[in-house]
Design a protein around this motif. Structure first.
Motif, PDB file in Angstrom:
ATOM      1  N   THR A  45       7.066  -2.888   4.904  1.00 36.77           N
ATOM      2  CA  THR A  45       7.162  -3.371   3.524  1.00 36.77           C
ATOM      3  C   THR A  45       6.499  -4.728   3.380  1.00 36.77           C
ATOM      4  O   THR A  45       5.830  -5.009   2.371  1.00 36.77           O
ATOM      5  CB  THR A  45       8.635  -3.458   3.082  1.00 36.77           C
ATOM      6  N   LEU A  88       2.891  -4.270   2.935  1.00 45.17           N
ATOM      7  CA  LEU A  88       2.545  -3.933   1.549  1.00 45.17           C
ATOM      8  C   LEU A  88       2.497  -5.201   0.694  1.00 45.17           C
ATOM      9  O   LEU A  88       1.618  -5.351  -0.169  1.00 45.17           O
ATOM     10  CB  LEU A  88       3.572  -2.964   0.967  1.00 45.17           C
ATOM     11  N   PHE A  92      -2.818  -0.957  -1.150  1.00 45.08           N
ATOM     12  CA  PHE A  92      -1.387  -1.040  -1.448  1.00 45.08           C
ATOM     13  C   PHE A  92      -0.875   0.266  -2.029  1.00 45.08           C
ATOM     14  O   PHE A  92       0.152   0.808  -1.587  1.00 45.08           O
ATOM     15  CB  PHE A  92      -1.133  -2.195  -2.408  1.00 45.08           C
ATOM     16  N   ILE A 132       1.922   3.200  -0.284  1.00 46.10           N
ATOM     17  CA  ILE A 132       3.281   3.391  -0.813  1.00 46.10           C
ATOM     18  C   ILE A 132       3.889   4.704  -0.331  1.00 46.10           C
ATOM     19  O   ILE A 132       5.077   4.784  -0.006  1.00 46.10           O
ATOM     20  CB  ILE A 132       3.262   3.355  -2.360  1.00 46.10           C
TER      21      ILE A 132
END
Length: 438
Positions: free
Chosen positions: A266, A269, A281, A285
């Protein structure tokens, strides 16, 4: 065995003048280089050919010190105008480059900054400041601590008499050598570039620049840069090996610690958003989204969805396990049939919307899945320029709002329990900058 090299232009005070060592001989006396390169202009070369004064004086010093000097003469009989700085810079740079190729990594190179013309000294000073090549600049002060103004005959030079009268041969003679602390401009520039790359979260570029100046950086700084680069590509083995012990900023990461790995993913990201890599990005996901939705199902819906997979690691639906179950009906949602194969977030979201009693969490999950469905495939399969405006236009949410949704769900499933942990990379950057300064 470590060897010491000396590169020295030759000037009018060499080898001995006013009953004291000239700069070249004085450096040889106190540093005892194994290899000496003497650079002679046309005038100095004429003196050398006449009486061998430079080499013979070094030989006499070697006999006194019981040390062998290997002397090389670099002749430039074309060098008549000895005030041309740019010519010397080019020539000295070539000579020192050749010496660098000869010497080994542990050897050291000394450079006499005190002999020769002002143009020669200026060229060497610029080289020392730019630090393209690693050498130790040596300055030698005059015995009078001021400029040599008196005239002394240099044409008729008596080597033996000068050596016998040389006051630097006495026990109480002063060491007049000083190691010049140049402002290492190139090092400062490269250090500044590394810092800028770190602050931009571009650790690969920072590490590449650091490799070019490894000898100018502390071992701790190199470890942190290696750690950051490995961490940013999720290379846990390399990161753990490089990570400084008991650093108080970052702990090791192991592949079997699922929540820790997802937290680090995370953060990656988040870095992509900070670096403006919006297409990357959006594409990234999907794998995290499935993980998060599985956790929501387990913790908020009491459903272990992996029981319906063929193989958990590869996330494929098992038709036999799903057949006739409520999960199949829920996963299918409003569609007329269910497409078996890879597990996607859409089917998991359908189950969450039906079973999750935490309606705010269910809403956030649905918002995230909608963003993914609206732009993920476009970004993954088309050549497009993905900007903040492009994402906002197609999803109704900004990139920052999307990363906020991801962080919100992470906190609810306890991937991260402290909001300040989201600044982990910034804390690491602060630590890197501290050790770079040190």
């Amino acid at each position: 065995m470590r060897r010491t090299y000396l590169f020295s232009p030759i000037g009018n005070t060499d080898p001995i003048k006013y009953f004291y060592d000239g700069s070249m001989l004085h450096i040889c006396r106190h540093y005892k280089p194994d290899v000496v390169y003497l650079y002679l202009s046309k005038e100095m070369m004429e003196y050398h050919k006449a009486d061998n004064r430079y080499v013979r004086s070094i030989e006499l010093l070697g006999e006194k010190l019981s040390h062998t000097f290997e002397v090389h003469i670099i002749e430039n009989s074309q060098m008549v105008n000895v005030q041309q700085y740019d010519v010397f810079y080019k020539e000295f740079r070539s000579i020192i480059s050749d010496i660098e190729k000869e010497k080994k990594e542990d050897d050291r190179l000394l450079v006499n900054m005190a002999s020769g013309t002002p143009a020669m000294k200026s060229a060497l000073l610029i080289m020392a400041t730019l630090a393209e090549y690693r050498f130790l600049p040596i300055q030698v002060s005059t015995p009078q601590k001021k400029s040599n103004l008196e005239h002394e005959e240099r044409q008729q030079y008596d080597i033996g008499t000068n050596w016998e009268l040389d006051q630097d041969n006495t026990e109480e003679a002063e060491n007049r050598c000083q190691e010049v602390k140049c402002m290492n401009l190139m090092r400062l520039l490269k250090l500044d570039i590394i810092k800028k790359h770190v602050l931009s979260y571009n650790y690969k570029a920072a590490l590449e620049v650091a490799k070019d100046m490894k000898q100018d950086l502390s071992a701790l700084a190199c470890k942190w840069l290696e750690t950051a680069e490995a961490r940013s590509v999720l290379d846990w083995k390399r990161m753990n090996n490089a990570l400084p012990e008991a650093n108080g900023v970052l702990k090791t990461v192991h592949e079997d610690d699922e929540k820790k790995v997802l937290f680090e993913y995370t953060l990656i990201l988040d870095l992509k958003v900070k670096r403006g890599e919006y297409a990357d990005f959006l594409r990234a996901i999907t794998p995290l989204g499935v993980d998060l939705l599985e956790m929501v199902l387990a913790e908020f819906c009491d459903i272990d969805i992996t029981k319906y997979y063929k193989r958990k690691a590869f996330r494929e639906w098992d038709e036999k396990k799903l057949s006739g179950t409520e999960i199949l009906t829920l996963a299918q949602g409003r569609y007329s049939y269910f497409r078996y194969g890879p597990v996607y977030s859409g089917a998991l979201n359908n189950i969450i919307q039906a079973k999750c009693e935490d309606k705010l969490l269910a809403q956030r999950v649905n918002e995230l899945v909608e963003v993914e469905h609206k732009v993920r495939n476009i970004a993954a399969h088309n050549i497009v320029s993905v900007t903040q405006e492009w994402v906002k236009k197609r999803t109704g949410k900004t990139v920052d709002e999307t990363i906020w949704l991801i962080k919100y769900i992470c906190e609810r499933v306890k991937i991260n329990t402290r909001k300040e942990n989201w600044a982990s990379y910034d804390l690491m950057n602060e630590q890197i900058l501290r050790v770079l300064e040190a």
